[in-house]
Design a protein around this motif. Structure first.
Motif, short mmCIF file in Angstrom:
data_model
loop_
_atom_site.label_atom_id
_atom_site.label_comp_id
_atom_site.label_asym_id
_atom_site.label_seq_id
_atom_site.Cartn_x
_atom_site.Cartn_y
_atom_site.Cartn_z
N ARG A 63 -10.21 3.26 1.37
CA ARG A 63 -9.75 2.04 0.73
C ARG A 63 -8.41 2.28 0.06
O ARG A 63 -8.03 3.42 -0.25
CB ARG A 63 -10.75 1.59 -0.34
CG ARG A 63 -11.02 2.68 -1.37
CD ARG A 63 -12.22 2.42 -2.24
NE ARG A 63 -11.91 1.45 -3.27
CZ ARG A 63 -12.78 0.54 -3.70
NH1 ARG A 63 -13.97 0.44 -3.15
NH2 ARG A 63 -12.45 -0.30 -4.67
N ALA A 64 -7.69 1.20 -0.15
CA ALA A 64 -6.51 1.20 -1.01
C ALA A 64 -6.63 -0.03 -1.88
O ALA A 64 -6.68 -1.15 -1.36
CB ALA A 64 -5.22 1.17 -0.18
N HIS A 65 -6.75 0.17 -3.17
CA HIS A 65 -6.98 -0.99 -4.03
C HIS A 65 -5.97 -1.05 -5.17
O HIS A 65 -5.33 -0.07 -5.54
CB HIS A 65 -8.41 -1.00 -4.57
CG HIS A 65 -8.73 0.14 -5.50
ND1 HIS A 65 -9.42 1.26 -5.10
CD2 HIS A 65 -8.47 0.32 -6.82
CE1 HIS A 65 -9.57 2.08 -6.12
NE2 HIS A 65 -8.98 1.54 -7.18
N MET A 66 -5.85 -2.24 -5.73
CA MET A 66 -4.91 -2.51 -6.82
C MET A 66 -5.58 -2.28 -8.17
O MET A 66 -6.77 -2.57 -8.35
CB MET A 66 -4.42 -3.96 -6.74
CG MET A 66 -3.69 -4.31 -5.45
SD MET A 66 -3.19 -6.06 -5.39
CE MET A 66 -4.77 -6.87 -5.08
N GLU A 67 -4.79 -1.80 -9.11
CA GLU A 67 -5.26 -1.67 -10.48
C GLU A 67 -4.05 -1.52 -11.39
O GLU A 67 -2.90 -1.60 -10.95
CB GLU A 67 -6.23 -0.50 -10.65
CG GLU A 67 -5.67 0.86 -10.28
CD GLU A 67 -6.74 1.95 -10.34
OE1 GLU A 67 -7.92 1.64 -10.18
OE2 GLU A 67 -6.35 3.12 -10.54
N GLU A 68 -4.30 -1.30 -12.67
CA GLU A 68 -3.22 -1.13 -13.64
C GLU A 68 -3.31 0.26 -14.26
O GLU A 68 -4.39 0.86 -14.35
CB GLU A 68 -3.31 -2.19 -14.73
CG GLU A 68 -4.63 -2.13 -15.49
CD GLU A 68 -4.75 -3.19 -16.57
OE1 GLU A 68 -3.73 -3.75 -16.99
OE2 GLU A 68 -5.89 -3.44 -17.01
#
Length: 504
Positions: free
Chosen positions: A135-140
């Protein structure tokens, strides 16, 4: 907790166990503003000056998604051969740490924007190894803690800690591999090659500078050992925030040896986070590792779902640049060099400067020669990257042009490069200031040759007797007399002509 002071040798560990790796790479995106607010992401500002109620998590503040951040995530996913979700959303990952102002991280849990991909990486011998992407996921990102008063810079032993929230909320993409099996003894090399190739992909996409030494890209190394012949993975450890390619390789190697020592002693590996130490290449225990359920994920109520249209995704796909492996394969064929030579160029960080030098007129062989020779030496001595040297590809191309025209020889060209690096001006200005042009006046060369022959009668007699190799001594004398500014090939030709000897 079982501990051991002795490590099993790497070879002995691999004789009994197969390593299983999982690599989690965090990439800071190069957006101008944070992921959920309009605060600047510029580096170097005074602590806590790039914050607002949203990134500080103040009550009532509502986040707004950064479109460029989402687009960058899609670009990365496509470059990693991932499927792009038609619908996904953010979640709250709940845990307490002082540098996380909201006490939860806005991330993606079971619905990442990109999933099920792969990245092919080349090892030192040219072999290709496929790493599958989960997976490649977005976060801060979180803020930054500075621990003051301790000997190690870590919280243990510190007298107090300082918090800077400027980094809190900067967009991150976390890229998680599927379990990497089958690497065997080459596991450390595979890990290093994967992170290196991923960094090149990120840079090619233009979504981040991915400078590991600045924390823009960092890797968590998960490792476990599986007894030979077994089909069940062992207990893993997670070495956090490894920030260089060499350290990734060393962390894998150390953990293989440590795990093997624990298991051989009849102990059990503890699932925990660990810290990597650059000075010793070793790891030490951090904290017991949480499972996903310990974070109490739940959907982020303040953000709408992300549903990129298929048209938008295909527009992004069509705009992707040539990716690094494809580019290297093309250049390798065009330049007629070996895979080993190409790997050396990549390792030196010379590929982009060489290509840029060719683009402004230099031939490929000359561009490689100067960037991998004199300029690589200068970079190594100064502790800089090649692209940080005070010389441009256009200036290097001009040096190669002067050599090709016969105005400079290699020795003089090295002096010109030295002058440019020292801030003395352009190559032409350095040539003029230092008086470095090749002596091409036939009268001056002939006089210097005559003087060398007269001063070395014994050598001249040997040449007349058929020992043409002895001409090297006379060439050297002429080069010395002309301060290295003569054309050595022309000098030798004149010597042989004067002595009535052919080069055959």
């Amino acid at each position: 907790m079982t501990t051991t002071t002795d490590l099993v040798s790497y070879e002995d560990a691999l004789a009994s166990y197969d390593p299983v790796m999982g690599l989690e790479v965090h990439v800071e995106l190069g957006t101008k503003t944070k992921m959920f607010c309009g605060c600047s992401t510029a580096l170097g500002a005074d602590p806590n000056t790039q914050t607002c109620p949203v990134c500080l998590g103040l009550p009532g503040a509502l986040p707004v998604m950064n479109k460029t951040g989402v687009e960058s995530a899609i670009r990365i996913g496509l470059a990693l051969n991932c499927e792009i979700a038609e619908w996904c959303r953010f979640a709250r990952k709940n845990y307490f740490y002082p540098d996380m102002p909201k006490n939860f991280q806005t991330s993606q849990y079971d619905e990442p924007i990109a999933f099920n991909g792969y990245l092919d990486v080349q090892l030192e011998d040219g072999e290709t190894f496929r790493v599958e992407i989960e997976r490649a996921h977005m976060e801060e990102d979180t803020g930054k803690s500075t621990h003051v008063g301790g000997a190690t810079g870590r919280i243990h032993g510190a007298q107090h800690s300082l918090l800077d929230y400027n980094r809190a909320g900067i967009p991150l993409i976390e890229i998680v591999t599927k379990p990497i099996v089958g690497a065997g003894e080459r596991a450390p090399e595979v890990a290093k090659a994967y992170v290196r190739e991923l960094r090149e992909v990120i840079r090619a996409l233009g979504v981040s500078e991915a400078r590991m030494e600045m924390g823009q890209m960092r890797c968590d190394v998960n490792l476990s050992l599986m007894p030979k012949g077994a089909d069940k993975f062992g207990t893993r450890s997670e070495t956090k925030n490894v920030n260089s390619l060499r350290s990734v390789e060393r962390a894998v190697r150390f953990e293989v040896m440590r795990h093997a020592a624990v298991l051989n002693d009849g102990g059990k590996v503890v699932q925990e986070t660990r810290h990597f130490h650059e000075d010793t290449g070793s790891t030490t225990s951090g904290r017991t590792k949480e499972e996903a359920e310990d974070y109490r994920y739940f959907p982020e109520p303040d953000l709408v779902p992300v549903a990129p249209s298929r048209e938008w995704v295909e527009e992004i796909r069509a705009a992707l640049p040539e990716l690094p492996l494809v580019r290297r394969t093309r250049l390798l064929a065009e330049w007629g060099i070996s895979a080993t030579d190409m790997q050396a160029i990549v390792n030196a960080g010379a590929l982009d400067p060489i290509v840029a030098t060719i683009d402004v007129g230099a031939d490929a062989a000359s561009a490689r020669k100067w960037w991998m020779g004199e300029l690589a030496r200068s970079a190594n001595e100064s502790g800089k990257a090649l692209d940080e040297l005070a010389i441009t590809p256009a200036q290097v191309a001009r040096v190669t042009e002067l050599v090709a025209k016969g105005d400079l020889n290699d020795k003089l060209a090295r002096q010109v490069i030295e002058g440019v690096l020292a801030g003395e001006g352009t190559p032409d200005e350095v040539v003029d200031k230092r008086g470095l042009k090749v002596v091409s006046d036939e009268g001056a060369l002939t006089a210097a040759v005559d003087e060398a022959i007269a001063g070395n009668p014994g050598v001249a007699d040997k040449i007349r007797g058929g020992k043409v190799a002895a001409a090297g001594a006379l060439v050297g004398a002429v080069m010395k007399a002309t301060r290295g500014q003569a054309d050595a090939a022309r000098v030798k030709q004149l010597i042989l002509e004067k002595l009535g000897v052919g080069e055959g």
